[in-house]
Every structure is written in C-alpha cells, then in structure tokens.
Write a protein that holds these residues in place. Structure first.
Motif, PDB file in Angstrom:
ATOM      1  N   TYR A  87       0.838  -1.206   0.000  1.00 38.85           N
ATOM      2  CA  TYR A  87       0.000   0.000   0.000  1.00 38.85           C
ATOM      3  C   TYR A  87       0.870   1.253   0.000  1.00 38.85           C
ATOM      4  N   TRP A  88       1.909   1.272   0.838  1.00 36.56           N
ATOM      5  CA  TRP A  88       2.803   2.427   0.909  1.00 36.56           C
ATOM      6  C   TRP A  88       3.509   2.664  -0.421  1.00 36.56           C
ATOM      7  N   VAL A  89       3.940   1.574  -1.072  1.00 38.25           N
ATOM      8  CA  VAL A  89       4.603   1.706  -2.373  1.00 38.25           C
ATOM      9  C   VAL A  89       3.628   2.298  -3.393  1.00 38.25           C
ATOM     10  N   GLY A  90       2.385   1.799  -3.384  1.00 45.84           N
ATOM     11  CA  GLY A  90       1.376   2.332  -4.294  1.00 45.84           C
ATOM     12  C   GLY A  90       1.109   3.808  -4.043  1.00 45.84           C
ATOM     13  N   SER A  91       1.055   4.192  -2.768  1.00 45.60           N
ATOM     14  CA  SER A  91       0.825   5.598  -2.420  1.00 45.60           C
ATOM     15  C   SER A  91       1.978   6.481  -2.884  1.00 45.60           C
ATOM     16  N   ALA A  92       3.200   5.955  -2.754  1.00 42.05           N
ATOM     17  CA  ALA A  92       4.380   6.740  -3.120  1.00 42.05           C
ATOM     18  C   ALA A  92       4.492   6.926  -4.630  1.00 42.05           C
ATOM     19  N   ILE A  93       4.196   5.870  -5.368  1.00 41.20           N
ATOM     20  CA  ILE A  93       4.309   5.940  -6.828  1.00 41.20           C
ATOM     21  C   ILE A  93       3.131   6.695  -7.422  1.00 41.20           C
ATOM     22  N   GLY A  94       1.942   6.472  -6.857  1.00 42.64           N
ATOM     23  CA  GLY A  94       0.757   7.180  -7.306  1.00 42.64           C
ATOM     24  C   GLY A  94       0.314   6.807  -8.698  1.00 42.64           C
ATOM     25  N   HIS A  95      -0.333   7.727  -9.355  1.00 43.50           N
ATOM     26  CA  HIS A  95      -0.955   7.465 -10.654  1.00 43.50           C
ATOM     27  C   HIS A  95       0.047   7.369 -11.800  1.00 43.50           C
ATOM     28  N   LYS A  96       1.329   7.571 -11.499  1.00 44.53           N
ATOM     29  CA  LYS A  96       2.348   7.468 -12.547  1.00 44.53           C
ATOM     30  C   LYS A  96       2.422   6.066 -13.129  1.00 44.53           C
ATOM     31  N   VAL A  97       1.970   5.050 -12.361  1.00 42.36           N
ATOM     32  CA  VAL A  97       2.073   3.671 -12.849  1.00 42.36           C
ATOM     33  C   VAL A  97       1.183   3.447 -14.068  1.00 42.36           C
ATOM     34  N   HIS A 120     -15.887  -3.051  -6.378  1.00 44.97           N
ATOM     35  CA  HIS A 120     -16.229  -3.662  -5.094  1.00 44.97           C
ATOM     36  C   HIS A 120     -15.702  -2.918  -3.871  1.00 44.97           C
ATOM     37  N   GLY A 121     -14.978  -1.818  -4.087  1.00 49.86           N
ATOM     38  CA  GLY A 121     -14.575  -0.976  -2.976  1.00 49.86           C
ATOM     39  C   GLY A 121     -13.702  -1.666  -1.949  1.00 49.86           C
ATOM     40  N   GLY A 122     -13.872  -1.289  -0.656  1.00 52.42           N
ATOM     41  CA  GLY A 122     -13.011  -1.774   0.405  1.00 52.42           C
ATOM     42  C   GLY A 122     -13.013  -3.275   0.585  1.00 52.42           C
ATOM     43  N   LYS A 123     -14.164  -3.914   0.308  1.00 58.00           N
ATOM     44  CA  LYS A 123     -14.203  -5.366   0.529  1.00 58.00           C
ATOM     45  C   LYS A 123     -13.295  -6.125  -0.429  1.00 58.00           C
ATOM     46  N   THR A 124     -12.799  -5.428  -1.485  1.00 59.40           N
ATOM     47  CA  THR A 124     -11.834  -6.047  -2.381  1.00 59.40           C
ATOM     48  C   THR A 124     -10.597  -6.483  -1.613  1.00 59.40           C
ATOM     49  N   ILE A 125     -10.182  -5.678  -0.638  1.00 57.19           N
ATOM     50  CA  ILE A 125      -8.987  -6.003   0.142  1.00 57.19           C
ATOM     51  C   ILE A 125      -9.178  -7.332   0.862  1.00 57.19           C
ATOM     52  N   VAL A 126     -10.407  -7.600   1.308  1.00 56.64           N
ATOM     53  CA  VAL A 126     -10.697  -8.869   1.990  1.00 56.64           C
ATOM     54  C   VAL A 126     -10.816  -9.999   0.982  1.00 56.64           C
ATOM     55  N   GLY A 143      -3.370   1.827  -2.597  1.00 58.99           N
ATOM     56  CA  GLY A 143      -2.490   2.970  -2.367  1.00 58.99           C
ATOM     57  C   GLY A 143      -2.526   3.950  -3.507  1.00 58.99           C
ATOM     58  N   VAL A 144      -2.488   3.435  -4.729  1.00 61.69           N
ATOM     59  CA  VAL A 144      -2.547   4.287  -5.919  1.00 61.69           C
ATOM     60  C   VAL A 144      -3.869   5.047  -5.968  1.00 61.69           C
ATOM     61  N   SER A 145      -4.948   4.374  -5.549  1.00 59.91           N
ATOM     62  CA  SER A 145      -6.294   4.948  -5.626  1.00 59.91           C
ATOM     63  C   SER A 145      -6.626   5.864  -4.461  1.00 59.91           C
ATOM     64  N   ASP A 146      -5.654   6.130  -3.612  1.00 58.30           N
ATOM     65  CA  ASP A 146      -5.825   7.068  -2.492  1.00 58.30           C
ATOM     66  C   ASP A 146      -6.839   6.593  -1.455  1.00 58.30           C
ATOM     67  N   MET A 147      -6.967   5.287  -1.277  1.00 58.78           N
ATOM     68  CA  MET A 147      -7.795   4.778  -0.184  1.00 58.78           C
ATOM     69  C   MET A 147      -7.170   5.226   1.135  1.00 58.78           C
ATOM     70  N   THR A 148      -7.980   5.723   2.071  1.00 59.18           N
ATOM     71  CA  THR A 148      -7.422   6.215   3.330  1.00 59.18           C
ATOM     72  C   THR A 148      -6.738   5.086   4.079  1.00 59.18           C
ATOM     73  N   HIS A 149      -5.651   5.417   4.764  1.00 59.74           N
ATOM     74  CA  HIS A 149      -4.865   4.400   5.464  1.00 59.74           C
ATOM     75  C   HIS A 149      -5.690   3.694   6.540  1.00 59.74           C
ATOM     76  N   LYS A 150      -6.533   4.449   7.235  1.00 60.85           N
ATOM     77  CA  LYS A 150      -7.355   3.847   8.293  1.00 60.85           C
ATOM     78  C   LYS A 150      -8.295   2.801   7.724  1.00 60.85           C
ATOM     79  N   ASN A 151      -9.027   3.141   6.668  1.00 66.43           N
ATOM     80  CA  ASN A 151      -9.952   2.179   6.063  1.00 66.43           C
ATOM     81  C   ASN A 151      -9.206   0.981   5.496  1.00 66.43           C
ATOM     82  N   PHE A 152      -8.068   1.243   4.872  1.00 63.52           N
ATOM     83  CA  PHE A 152      -7.277   0.152   4.309  1.00 63.52           C
ATOM     84  C   PHE A 152      -6.881  -0.837   5.394  1.00 63.52           C
TER      85      PHE A 152
END
Length: 214
Positions: A87-97, A120-126, A143-152
């Motif tokens: 998630y952190w890597v996705g957040s750092a790279i962002g939409h450039k991928v 499917h939103g957050g339940k995708t993680i599950v 991370g790329v999609s800017d999902m909040t860290h708490k919800n993630f």
C-alpha cells in the motif's frame, strides 16, 4: 544446495514443505513468514505460493510438525505487514504507474485489479486475499487509488485473519481429503464466488428498483 535449487523449492514449497521442515527445523516459521510477506508485499513476486501453502502448512500442523497457533499469528502478521508495505509503495508511486511503462510491473494485471477494486470498494482487500495475483496487486492499487490508510488497515487486518485462519484450519481438519488437497485453488475460487455473487445480485436488484421507481 545452490541458490537456484533453493529458489525452485521456494516456488514449490507447498509441495516440498516436508523437506523444508526436515532440513531447517524451527526455521520453517521464518521461511513461511518471509514467503507470505513477499507474496503479499512485493508486486514483483505474485507467483509465490499462497493459498496452497497455507493449506499444506495446516496439514503439517495436524501432524504436530508445526505449531498451529504460532503459525497463524506469524502468518497473519506477515500478511498484514506485506499488504501495508505494498500500500505504501502504491501511495508513493501514485498514478504514474498508469502513465509510464515499468519492466517489473504487469500493467494488465494492475488494470484488472484496479477495475475489480473500483467495482467492489473496500471489501476487495478482503476478497482479494483468496484470489491469486489479485491478492498481490490489490493493496498496491488501494495505495494508488488514495484509499485512506485507516480504512485500508481495517480491511487489511480482517482479510489477513480470515485468509490465514480459514486456510490453515482447513488444512488441519480436511488435509486428508484428496479432492480438496489437489484442487484447492478451484475450491477457494468457488468459495469467493459464493460470497461475491449474492453481493452483486443484491446491488443489481437495488439499482433495478431505483431505476423502476423513477
């Protein structure tokens, strides 16, 4: 044993776990922790064993070769930490991928996971925990999609606990049934489908009612 032999054993550890236990003893916990962490945390290693590894590890728990409680705690921790790093890597790279070509990144798999995540939103993680390849890319896309860290992290922890405990305990209690052992991925996908389809049908029904009401 040279590096290539060891790496080949890692790739097929779900089939050679007994040999690992015999050779490395209690270090097997470290090896399994590392495999689960890398499979969930590094998007360049989605080919490492996941579901089958947990199931087979559960069968060895049933024989007493592995402590089931220690194994579950370690692998849940590895799964949570792996997803978090991803998630952190996705957040750092962002939409450039989506705009650049990276030799180490399977862009087709990334786009498919992103589409699944958008639907499917957050339940995708599950749910992604039970789907090979998607399991590795889902936290990165979050991370790329800017999902909040708490919800993630809420879905991350829930998914890790369900995934590890369910499959390890399935191996513990059902590992002697050949059809389950030999077709584990199919069984897991059927189970995920049974969980997802009712949700999709419910969403479709609500949408239909809203459209007809207007």
């Amino acid at each position: 044993m040279d590096f290539m032999q060891f790496f080949n054993m890692i790739l097929h550890v779900d089939k050679t776990l007994g040999l690992f236990i015999a050779q490395y003893g209690t270090l097997i916990y470290v090896i399994l922790f590392a495999i689960v962490f890398c499979e969930t945390g590094l998007i360049v290693l989605p080919f490492l064993p996941g579901d089958s590894l947990l199931f087979i590890a559960g069968t060895f728990c049933a024989t007493g070769a592995i402590d089931p409680w220690l194994l579950c705690v370690l692998l849940i921790t590895a799964a949570i930490l792996g997803n978090t790093v991803n998630y952190w890597v996705g957040s750092a790279i962002g939409h450039k991928v989506y705009e650049r070509d990276y030799a180490w990144l399977d862009k087709d798999a990334l786009k498919k996971t992103h589409s699944f995540y958008e639907k499917h939103g957050g339940k995708t993680i599950v749910l992604a925990r039970f789907i090979p390849i998607v399991r590795t890319f889902a936290p990165f896309v979050a991370g790329v999609s800017d999902m909040t860290h708490k919800n993630f992290q809420i879905f991350n922890v829930i998914g890790a606990v369900i995934w590890v405990v369910l499959l390890v305990m399935a191996g513990f209690f059902l590992g002697d049934i050949p059809i389950l052992r030999d077709h584990l991925n199919t069984v897991v996908l059927i189970g995920v489908g049974a969980a997802v389809v009712p949700l999709l049908l419910g969403a479709a029904w609500k949408l239909f009612k809203n459209l007809t009401a207007n």
